[in-house]
Design a protein around this motif. Sequence first.
Motif, PDB file in Angstrom:
ATOM      1  N   ARG A  73       0.746  -1.194   0.050  1.00 17.33           N
ATOM      2  CA  ARG A  73       0.063  -0.144  -0.066  1.00 17.33           C
ATOM      3  C   ARG A  73       0.858   1.125   0.146  1.00 17.33           C
ATOM      4  O   ARG A  73       0.536   2.171  -0.630  1.00 17.33           O
ATOM      5  N   TRP A  74       1.968   1.356   1.011  1.00 20.24           N
ATOM      6  CA  TRP A  74       2.738   2.818   0.949  1.00 20.24           C
ATOM      7  C   TRP A  74       4.141   2.614   0.132  1.00 20.24           C
ATOM      8  O   TRP A  74       4.622   3.801   0.386  1.00 20.24           O
ATOM      9  N   LEU A  75       4.406   1.488  -0.681  1.00 19.28           N
ATOM     10  CA  LEU A  75       5.237   1.956  -1.571  1.00 19.28           C
ATOM     11  C   LEU A  75       4.828   3.032  -2.711  1.00 19.28           C
ATOM     12  O   LEU A  75       3.779   3.173  -2.881  1.00 19.28           O
ATOM     13  N   ASN A  76       5.690   3.916  -2.908  1.00 20.39           N
ATOM     14  CA  ASN A  76       5.489   5.048  -3.582  1.00 20.39           C
ATOM     15  C   ASN A  76       4.304   6.022  -2.937  1.00 20.39           C
ATOM     16  O   ASN A  76       3.756   6.561  -3.668  1.00 20.39           O
ATOM     17  N   ALA A  77       4.445   5.961  -1.532  1.00 20.94           N
ATOM     18  CA  ALA A  77       3.345   6.550  -0.983  1.00 20.94           C
ATOM     19  C   ALA A  77       1.937   6.313  -1.495  1.00 20.94           C
ATOM     20  O   ALA A  77       1.154   7.210  -1.717  1.00 20.94           O
ATOM     21  N   GLY A  78       1.643   5.127  -1.785  1.00 22.09           N
ATOM     22  CA  GLY A  78       0.552   4.483  -2.225  1.00 22.09           C
ATOM     23  C   GLY A  78       0.043   4.797  -3.596  1.00 22.09           C
ATOM     24  O   GLY A  78      -1.089   4.623  -4.079  1.00 22.09           O
ATOM     25  N   THR A  83       0.178   3.728  -6.713  1.00 24.06           N
ATOM     26  CA  THR A  83       0.684   2.407  -7.448  1.00 24.06           C
ATOM     27  C   THR A  83      -0.634   1.896  -7.954  1.00 24.06           C
ATOM     28  O   THR A  83      -1.738   1.719  -7.008  1.00 24.06           O
ATOM     29  N   CYS A  84      -0.915   1.504  -9.169  1.00 24.46           N
ATOM     30  CA  CYS A  84      -2.226   1.104  -9.660  1.00 24.46           C
ATOM     31  C   CYS A  84      -2.415  -0.209  -9.163  1.00 24.46           C
ATOM     32  O   CYS A  84      -3.696  -0.650  -9.096  1.00 24.46           O
ATOM     33  N   THR A  85      -1.541  -1.106  -8.546  1.00 24.61           N
ATOM     34  CA  THR A  85      -1.647  -2.334  -8.104  1.00 24.61           C
ATOM     35  C   THR A  85      -1.825  -2.629  -6.573  1.00 24.61           C
ATOM     36  O   THR A  85      -1.834  -3.443  -6.169  1.00 24.61           O
ATOM     37  N   ALA A  86      -1.556  -1.354  -5.904  1.00 25.33           N
ATOM     38  CA  ALA A  86      -1.850  -1.413  -4.588  1.00 25.33           C
ATOM     39  C   ALA A  86      -3.110  -1.676  -4.013  1.00 25.33           C
ATOM     40  O   ALA A  86      -4.055  -1.698  -4.519  1.00 25.33           O
ATOM     41  N   PRO A  87      -3.010  -2.264  -2.591  1.00 22.72           N
ATOM     42  CA  PRO A  87      -4.395  -2.492  -2.093  1.00 22.72           C
ATOM     43  C   PRO A  87      -5.134  -1.134  -1.940  1.00 22.72           C
ATOM     44  O   PRO A  87      -4.601  -0.400  -1.448  1.00 22.72           O
ATOM     45  N   ASP A  88      -6.214  -1.334  -2.330  1.00 26.58           N
ATOM     46  CA  ASP A  88      -7.163   0.107  -2.492  1.00 26.58           C
ATOM     47  C   ASP A  88      -7.946   0.117  -1.157  1.00 26.58           C
ATOM     48  O   ASP A  88      -7.942   1.150  -0.453  1.00 26.58           O
TER      49      ASP A  88
END
Length: 461
Positions: free
Chosen positions: A238-243, A245-250
């Motif tokens: 989630r917090w990689l690249n301050a969130g 990220t299109c594949t991050a948990p929403d």
Amino acid sequence: MTGNDFGATVARHRKYFLSGATRSVEWREAQLTALQTMMTERAEDFYAAMWKDLRRNRIDADLTDVKFLVDEAAYTRSHLRRWMHPQVVSTPLTLAPAHTHVRFDPLGVGLIIGAWNYPVMLALSPLIAAISGGNAAVIKPSEVSAATAEVIARTVPHYLDPEAFSVVLGGVPETTALLEQAWDHIFFTGGPPVGKVVMTAAAKNLTPVVLELGGKNPTIVHSSADLATTARRIAQGRWLNAGQTCTAPDHVLVFKDVAKPFLEHLKNAVVAMYGSDPQKSPDYGRIVSPRHFDRLVKLLGSGQVYHGGEHDREDRFLAPTILVNVPLDSLVMQEEVFGPILPVIEVGSVEEVIRYVNARPNPLGLYVFAEEQGVAERILDATESGDAVVNDCTIQPLIHELPFGGVGNSGMGKYHGEWGFRAYTNARGVLYHSTKIDLGVRYPPYSEHQRLRGLLAHLPS
């Protein structure tokens, strides 16, 4: 550039493509090697640009952009000759003597519209696919990550074949003018609203598209999940690249009986990764622009802040934030978060999870954390998403062998590795039929050959 300039650029690249120069395996391999060299020799320029745009640290920049592209180009180069080799398929005995195969022909001149959140990967990974297919391309990096776009524009002409590749800088006017050109392929990474604009423009010339559009990726934490590991992996994703990220948990759908301990593990994971004052962490990024910062701050009121919530507009800093008691009709649940805010919602059963997922547009990613394999398979069997991960999240695009892309609202088309090669080629079936035998049974008058045709129809292929 004006529209006329773009037209001239496309015409120049198409002339070069039609000369056949991009078709040979040697040319493709040379361009892939050149791209590897560019990413290696100019790595410092890319690191500095991504730090300026997003405060991306070097470890993350290598993971998702610089070293990732070096590895993807090397992987593609090592497999390219096998991918290019025609696939032999069986030919019906009634057509003997003959042989058939499928060849993979380049499409032509493509447009690649990159995104700002991973400004190197999302501009140049599609380019690797275009090169592998033997195509020419115009690359339009996102103007939002302006420093990185400038580095791409400055370096690409020095390493790649300028007769085949160009980089265009600019914003909406330039992108609009580019979309007015006649392309052989368009690759767009962004959100669904602009994706519809791109698809509408492509429809004028029946241009094939790959659309990578993201979405609200649901992340399910089942009662059987290993909560400590689950929390660490969700926090990192989630917090990689301050969130951003299109594949991050929403958002997280956590089973009620483990909600309290999961939240505690999640908070502890955030503190372990970024410290009690994440604004001082060298590993935590920044929101890309004041406009996106303001949008995200408005979302904080969608629920109760369980952890985080601190923000500093001048620094474009928004702390890793966990929201609880979030109504499903709140603002944060109506749009893709695309930032460091994670809503956590309690659920009561697998069937409730399935109903929830199926009542919403198909996401780019769906993540299930469960030690009970049957639970994960039940959810995967009953739902749809572009990709899915069991007991992890976010990182699936880093696997070159996996097809990456959305479905429905989250996009169309797949790429990376061989899937990118296929996206940028036409699978062209070819029949080679000898004239040594020419059975009259295929020609009128059919009544004279009815019995023979019946016999031939029952012969094995």
